[in-house]
Design a protein around this motif. Sequence first.
Motif, short mmCIF file in Angstrom:
data_model
loop_
_atom_site.label_atom_id
_atom_site.label_comp_id
_atom_site.label_asym_id
_atom_site.label_seq_id
_atom_site.Cartn_x
_atom_site.Cartn_y
_atom_site.Cartn_z
N MET A 233 0.82 -1.20 0.00
CA MET A 233 0.00 0.00 0.00
C MET A 233 0.86 1.26 0.00
O MET A 233 0.52 2.27 -0.62
CB MET A 233 -0.94 0.03 1.21
N LEU A 235 3.76 1.46 -1.38
CA LEU A 235 4.31 1.57 -2.73
C LEU A 235 3.29 2.18 -3.68
O LEU A 235 3.61 3.11 -4.44
CB LEU A 235 4.71 0.18 -3.24
N ILE A 236 2.07 1.68 -3.65
CA ILE A 236 1.09 2.22 -4.61
C ILE A 236 0.66 3.63 -4.23
O ILE A 236 0.18 4.38 -5.06
CB ILE A 236 -0.14 1.30 -4.79
N GLY A 237 0.88 3.98 -2.96
CA GLY A 237 0.57 5.35 -2.56
C GLY A 237 1.72 6.30 -2.76
O GLY A 237 1.62 7.49 -2.48
N GLY A 238 2.84 5.76 -3.25
CA GLY A 238 3.99 6.62 -3.55
C GLY A 238 4.79 6.99 -2.33
O GLY A 238 5.53 7.96 -2.34
N ASN A 239 4.65 6.20 -1.24
CA ASN A 239 5.39 6.52 -0.02
C ASN A 239 6.20 5.33 0.46
O ASN A 239 6.10 4.93 1.61
CB ASN A 239 4.43 6.97 1.08
N THR B 86 -3.64 6.15 -7.86
CA THR B 86 -3.80 5.91 -6.42
C THR B 86 -3.13 6.98 -5.57
O THR B 86 -3.36 7.04 -4.37
CB THR B 86 -3.20 4.54 -6.04
N ARG B 87 -2.30 7.82 -6.19
CA ARG B 87 -1.63 8.89 -5.42
C ARG B 87 -2.44 10.19 -5.45
O ARG B 87 -1.96 11.21 -4.98
CB ARG B 87 -0.24 9.15 -6.01
N VAL B 107 -4.58 6.76 -1.92
CA VAL B 107 -3.90 6.13 -0.79
C VAL B 107 -3.32 7.13 0.22
O VAL B 107 -3.50 6.95 1.43
CB VAL B 107 -2.81 5.15 -1.30
N PRO B 108 -2.63 8.19 -0.22
CA PRO B 108 -2.05 9.09 0.79
C PRO B 108 -3.09 9.65 1.76
O PRO B 108 -2.88 9.67 2.97
CB PRO B 108 -1.41 10.21 -0.05
N LEU B 189 3.12 12.33 0.59
CA LEU B 189 3.39 12.48 2.02
C LEU B 189 4.89 12.58 2.23
O LEU B 189 5.66 11.88 1.58
CB LEU B 189 2.84 11.27 2.79
#
Lengths: 240, 190
Positions: A233, A235-239, B86-87, B107-108, B189
């Motif tokens: 999660m 990774l797919i959220g870019g964090n 998703t970002r 997601v963030p 984030l």
Amino acid sequence: MGLALDRLISDLCLGAPTADLVAACETTLALLPVRTLDDAARVLDVEAAALEAEGCGRIWRIAVLDSVRDLLADLVRAGRSTAVRPTAADRELLLLEREWLALLAQVERGTGASQADADALWSALLAVADAPAQGLVGALVKLRVLVRVLADTATPESPEFRLLATTLAAVERLAAGLVAAEGVRKAAEVDALFTAAGHVMAPITPPPALIEDASRDTGLSALTVQRVYSTMMRLIGGNA
Amino acid sequence: MSIALVLPATGGLLTVPRPRLRFPAIITRRGDLPDPGPPEPGLVEINRQPLRFAADWQLAIAEECRRQQTLGPAVFHYLQASNLLTRCLYLSSETADGPLLFRYIGVPTRTCLGDDWARANLGKPDTAPSDGLVNGVDAQYREAIDAGQPVYNRVFVTDVMDTPLSYTHMLVGWRLPDGRRAVLSALELL
């Protein structure tokens, strides 16, 4: 709308347009709700009838107008979305229009048009006339060029100029309306796409049953599965 | 010659004066607690940054939106195909004057505010648990929509989560042909 246009066309077919008739045409065309391509094609019928009533010497203009009218009829059959979609052919027409206008401006700035200038202008004009249009953008190019030619060769009060200018305004209104409607439709589609995607997203915190199932299927401990899921999660959220 | 120590006649004990112990008021009894005063408001800082400071993927989204010119399915399909959807956060209004409503919560945002919050807020106006953040970000949304230019900010807020939250967002806004408004926020984030 049909009746009003039929009456105008019928009057125009009786002879060369009089000042009163042109004024009536202008008023009628300005008031008509041109909402569809079919409406625009019918408006062009009025202009074609006016040009034909003027008699010989208008053949080239009639041909251009007829081609635009035929195009609108094709677009009616193809549907609204096709009409407003920019095509390669229409982009080519826009380019040819710009080239013709640039040449025109260059000749106008000069001290006197030579025969070579006149030939070049005529060639550029024919290039616009001969190039096929595929959508409303192309149709508008043809009408704009025709209006400009008339502006240079006829007086602004002449019936054909006034009628064509009115026709162009009607088709421009129609095109703007169709483009706006297409934009609204696309934006609504985007809302639906985002909303649908939002409802099927994987949860940030997975339900215990999901972890247990994954643990049983993979042979990994529940803690490991939980960590793998969290990493995924992130990774797919870019964090990551 | 001898010297004799003469003790006072009070029992023969040497008495040393004792300091009197004073306990602070806080531990005397519960009712003496000092008045805490009004709660401190959450800190919200939104600082405009040059676009070049954005992450490459945020810039890529802004560039693609600029290339598309209008908001259409192509923008969504680009985000989906590039795995950047998703970002993002996407909001649009129902009417020209209506509030922006959450259509997609990526997601963030869900990492910070939770799945339940996201589920409950889809289709609703922005009601993040920080008034300062809602008001501050709303002004940024309006600017991105009205100016028609991407807006890039660094945001710091203390009253959304237990720990201070810091993130950046690239905002791309649209005014739709029917007057409605839409905004895409690409969030990272920190």
